[in-house]
Write a protein that holds these residues in place. Structure first.
Motif, PDB file in Angstrom:
ATOM      1  N   LYS A   1     -49.755 -49.780  -7.067  1.00  0.00           N
ATOM      2  CA  LYS A   1     -48.670 -50.730  -7.334  1.00  0.00           C
ATOM      3  C   LYS A   1     -47.649 -50.131  -8.302  1.00  0.00           C
ATOM      4  O   LYS A   1     -46.502 -50.586  -8.363  1.00  0.00           O
ATOM      5  CB  LYS A   1     -49.226 -52.027  -7.902  1.00  0.00           C
TER       6      LYS A   1
ATOM      7  N   ASN B   1     -53.210 -56.355  -9.286  1.00  0.00           N
ATOM      8  CA  ASN B   1     -52.724 -55.028  -9.674  1.00  0.00           C
ATOM      9  C   ASN B   1     -51.202 -54.943  -9.793  1.00  0.00           C
ATOM     10  O   ASN B   1     -50.691 -54.205 -10.633  1.00  0.00           O
ATOM     11  CB  ASN B   1     -53.230 -53.975  -8.689  1.00  0.00           C
TER      12      ASN B   1
ATOM     13  N   LYS C   1     -43.196 -47.405  -2.636  1.00  0.00           N
ATOM     14  CA  LYS C   1     -44.428 -47.222  -1.858  1.00  0.00           C
ATOM     15  C   LYS C   1     -44.255 -46.173  -0.754  1.00  0.00           C
ATOM     16  O   LYS C   1     -45.208 -45.512  -0.367  1.00  0.00           O
ATOM     17  CB  LYS C   1     -44.844 -48.548  -1.229  1.00  0.00           C
TER      18      LYS C   1
ATOM     19  N   TYR D   1     -55.548 -47.907   5.859  1.00  0.00           N
ATOM     20  CA  TYR D   1     -54.848 -48.464   4.708  1.00  0.00           C
ATOM     21  C   TYR D   1     -55.300 -49.905   4.471  1.00  0.00           C
ATOM     22  O   TYR D   1     -55.260 -50.728   5.396  1.00  0.00           O
ATOM     23  CB  TYR D   1     -53.333 -48.414   4.994  1.00  0.00           C
ATOM     24  N   PRO D   2     -55.735 -50.231   3.244  1.00  0.00           N
ATOM     25  CA  PRO D   2     -56.167 -51.604   2.971  1.00  0.00           C
ATOM     26  C   PRO D   2     -54.957 -52.520   2.828  1.00  0.00           C
ATOM     27  O   PRO D   2     -54.118 -52.311   1.956  1.00  0.00           O
ATOM     28  CB  PRO D   2     -56.930 -51.482   1.648  1.00  0.00           C
ATOM     29  N   THR D   3     -54.885 -53.508   3.694  1.00  0.00           N
ATOM     30  CA  THR D   3     -53.634 -54.231   3.870  1.00  0.00           C
ATOM     31  C   THR D   3     -53.659 -55.658   3.345  1.00  0.00           C
ATOM     32  O   THR D   3     -54.460 -56.478   3.779  1.00  0.00           O
ATOM     33  CB  THR D   3     -53.302 -54.295   5.372  1.00  0.00           C
TER      34      THR D   3
ATOM     35  N   GLY E   1     -50.126 -57.410   1.581  1.00  0.00           N
ATOM     36  CA  GLY E   1     -48.737 -57.618   1.980  1.00  0.00           C
ATOM     37  C   GLY E   1     -48.244 -56.542   2.945  1.00  0.00           C
ATOM     38  O   GLY E   1     -47.252 -56.725   3.644  1.00  0.00           O
ATOM     39  N   GLY E   2     -48.916 -55.396   2.950  1.00  0.00           N
ATOM     40  CA  GLY E   2     -48.594 -54.335   3.908  1.00  0.00           C
ATOM     41  C   GLY E   2     -47.476 -53.400   3.486  1.00  0.00           C
ATOM     42  O   GLY E   2     -47.020 -52.568   4.275  1.00  0.00           O
ATOM     43  N   THR E   3     -47.064 -53.509   2.228  1.00  0.00           N
ATOM     44  CA  THR E   3     -45.894 -52.736   1.797  1.00  0.00           C
ATOM     45  C   THR E   3     -46.103 -51.228   1.906  1.00  0.00           C
ATOM     46  O   THR E   3     -45.174 -50.493   2.246  1.00  0.00           O
ATOM     47  CB  THR E   3     -45.533 -53.106   0.342  1.00  0.00           C
ATOM     48  N   GLY E   4     -47.312 -50.765   1.616  1.00  0.00           N
ATOM     49  CA  GLY E   4     -47.580 -49.324   1.699  1.00  0.00           C
ATOM     50  C   GLY E   4     -47.517 -48.827   3.132  1.00  0.00           C
ATOM     51  O   GLY E   4     -46.944 -47.777   3.428  1.00  0.00           O
TER      52      GLY E   4
ATOM     53  N   GLY F   1     -56.811 -57.740  -3.841  1.00  0.00           N
ATOM     54  CA  GLY F   1     -55.562 -57.230  -3.257  1.00  0.00           C
ATOM     55  C   GLY F   1     -55.423 -57.557  -1.776  1.00  0.00           C
ATOM     56  O   GLY F   1     -54.329 -57.480  -1.212  1.00  0.00           O
TER      57      GLY F   1
ATOM     58  N   ALA G   1     -61.833 -48.922  -5.763  1.00  0.00           N
ATOM     59  CA  ALA G   1     -61.612 -50.364  -5.707  1.00  0.00           C
ATOM     60  C   ALA G   1     -62.248 -50.890  -4.418  1.00  0.00           C
ATOM     61  O   ALA G   1     -62.385 -50.144  -3.441  1.00  0.00           O
ATOM     62  CB  ALA G   1     -60.108 -50.646  -5.703  1.00  0.00           C
TER      63      ALA G   1
ATOM     64  N   GLU H   1     -60.930 -52.562  -2.208  1.00  0.00           N
ATOM     65  CA  GLU H   1     -59.956 -52.369  -1.127  1.00  0.00           C
ATOM     66  C   GLU H   1     -60.093 -50.965  -0.529  1.00  0.00           C
ATOM     67  O   GLU H   1     -60.007 -50.772   0.683  1.00  0.00           O
ATOM     68  CB  GLU H   1     -58.528 -52.561  -1.663  1.00  0.00           C
TER      69      GLU H   1
ATOM     70  N   THR I   1     -56.571 -47.381  -3.046  1.00  0.00           N
ATOM     71  CA  THR I   1     -55.371 -47.921  -3.678  1.00  0.00           C
ATOM     72  C   THR I   1     -55.543 -48.312  -5.140  1.00  0.00           C
ATOM     73  O   THR I   1     -54.563 -48.582  -5.829  1.00  0.00           O
ATOM     74  CB  THR I   1     -54.906 -49.142  -2.872  1.00  0.00           C
ATOM     75  N   GLY I   2     -56.827 -48.401  -5.605  1.00  0.00           N
ATOM     76  CA  GLY I   2     -57.025 -48.812  -6.997  1.00  0.00           C
ATOM     77  C   GLY I   2     -58.378 -48.370  -7.515  1.00  0.00           C
ATOM     78  O   GLY I   2     -59.126 -47.657  -6.840  1.00  0.00           O
TER      79      GLY I   2
ATOM     80  N   TYR J   1     -62.562 -54.309 -11.420  1.00  0.00           N
ATOM     81  CA  TYR J   1     -63.282 -55.337 -10.644  1.00  0.00           C
ATOM     82  C   TYR J   1     -64.721 -55.495 -11.114  1.00  0.00           C
ATOM     83  O   TYR J   1     -65.618 -55.682 -10.303  1.00  0.00           O
ATOM     84  CB  TYR J   1     -63.299 -54.959  -9.157  1.00  0.00           C
TER      85      TYR J   1
END
Ligand SMILES: Cc1ncc(COP(=O)(O)O)c(C=O)c1O
Ligand SMILES: [Zn+2]
Length: 394
Positions: A116, A142, A219, A240-242, A244-247, A305, A352, A354, A382-383, A388
């Motif tokens: 993020k 995040n 991203k 890809y862990p989705t 909002g899907g921005t990445g 996430g 993470a 995710e 991604t994290g 967590y």
């Protein structure tokens, strides 16, 4: 108005109706159809100013791709050293599934321990440049930590809205970084609604993902970095862990830009979106052959996430998954936890949930004959698992 320094950004365009918007003022969604806006660049100009080879000598952060980022070249970015994360060979985990070429892009090594940071570094830099003073964001966790850090760095106010059951590390991090934190009884969508209701009266600029044009620009550097680290040959498969899907959307945009620049060819990876069984709107929509997703009821998963029941970029994600001949898979929470405990000892990464979901999804893809043993496969962690702890010791 002050004069604008050199910049290759030309305008914003709507991802749905194509309507052109000015970039030189703060913008959220398309004023006609309320869909996300994308930044457009003079890529011919970028191509004359920057070559692939020249990148190698630049700083190891996402700002090395400065010409394809929106901030004018003479402006100092708001930065904490984001990007430039390693692409690690996951040899032991890969071998356990008969995969020789499995790679992990370890985004836990960003400031505030998640990817993020990329989006927020660019979005906060632009928001500050365009005159915003109070920034607001709904977050699964995040993104809040990242906004708190970059707003502090920029000397701007951060107003962060999180579900009450967001991991404690995210909540404490935001508070300790000086953000105004509001806990909401509900999901990220309820947090977004609260911001929408109050933002005009409060003078907040809404930094919700894909509801302003520049988080996706940060991203997208995931895609530039990946290409550069793989010597300008994209992998066969991306997981890809989705939420909002921005990445996912950002990387796809980066691939198109790099092809226009002549930096890569027409080959694209097969893109797989990984979600949680307890919140899988994109998986359901993909399987149903739908062009947009229905809000997922009663969303729950410890992978906070991924607890995004409705995403404004759903139609963009679904298009990418299909165009790339990829897919969408869901993993249950127990499997994520089990996989975290397998990846840690094998690879030395406390991922993470995710990220763990993507490792777990590989097993399903392998079993269904969807990936080949010699495919080049990239997973995005991604994290960091450190955020967590409740998942391990409730
Ligand atoms: C660790 C982690 N992974 C994945 C996601 C989903 O990201 P995106 O919104 O780009 O799909 C999030 C979002 O909060 C996250 O924090
Ligand atoms: Zn539009």
């Amino acid at each position: 108005m002050r004069s604008i320094g050199e910049v290759f950004l030309t305008h914003l365009s709507c991802t749905a109706c194509g309507r052109r918007h000015e970039w030189s003022q703060l913008q959220n969604l398309c004023s006609v159809c309320a869909k996300p806006l994308f930044a457009n660049y003079d890529l011919a100009g970028v191509g004359r100013a920057l070559t692939r080879e020249a990148l190698a000598t630049r700083e190891k952060s996402l700002w090395r791709y400065r010409e394809v980022l929106p901030l004018p070249l003479d402006e100092e970015p708001v930065s904490l050293g984001e990007g430039g994360t390693p692409l690690l060979h996951a040899a032991r985990f890969g071998a356990s599934l008969g995969l020789a070429n499995l790679w992990v892009k370890d985004e836990a090594q960003n400031p505030t321990q998640s990817f993020k940071a990329r989006g927020m570094a660019v979005a906060v830099s632009m928001a500050k440049y365009l005159g915003a003073t109070k920034l607001a964001v709904p977050t699964a966790g995040n993104a809040g930590g990242a906004l708190a850090a970059y707003a502090a760095r920029a000397g701007l106010e951060a107003h962060i809205f999180m579900p009450r059951d967001t991991p404690r590390a995210n909540v404490i991090e935001c508070r300790e970084l000086g953000a105004h934190v509001t806990l909401i009884d509900g999901l990220i969508t309820d947090c977004a609604a609260e911001i929408a209701r109050r933002k005009t009266a409060e003078g907040w600029f809404d930094l919700s993902t894909l509801k302003e044009p520049y988080r996706v620009e940060g991203k997208k550097t995931l895609g530039y970095e990946l290409a550069e680290q793989m010597d300008w040959e994209l992998p066969d498969v991306i997981l890809y862990p989705t939420g909002g899907g921005t990445g996912l959307i950002g990387m796809w945009k980066a691939f198109d830009e790099m092809e226009a620049l002549g930096w890569i060819g027409a080959k694209r990876p097969r893109m797989f979106s990984v979600q949680a069984e307890g919140c899988a709107p994109i998986v359901r929509a993909f399987e149903a052959g739908a062009i947009s997703a229905v809000e997922f009821p009663d969303a729950r998963t410890c992978a906070s996430g991924l607890r995004v029941p409705k995403a404004i970029g759903d139609f963009l994600m679904l298009r990418i998954l299909r165009e790339s001949n990829g897919g969408a898979l869901a993993v249950d929470d127990e499997e994520m936890m089990r996989t975290t405990r397998e990846v840690g000892p094998k690879e030395g990464l406390f991922v993470a949930p995710e990220g763990a979901a993507c490792f777990a999804a590989l097993r399903t893809l392998g079993a269904s004959g969807n990936i080949a043993s010699n495919d080049q496969i990239v997973i995005f962690n991604t994290g960091s698992g450190i955020k967590y702890l409740e998942c391990y010791e409730p």
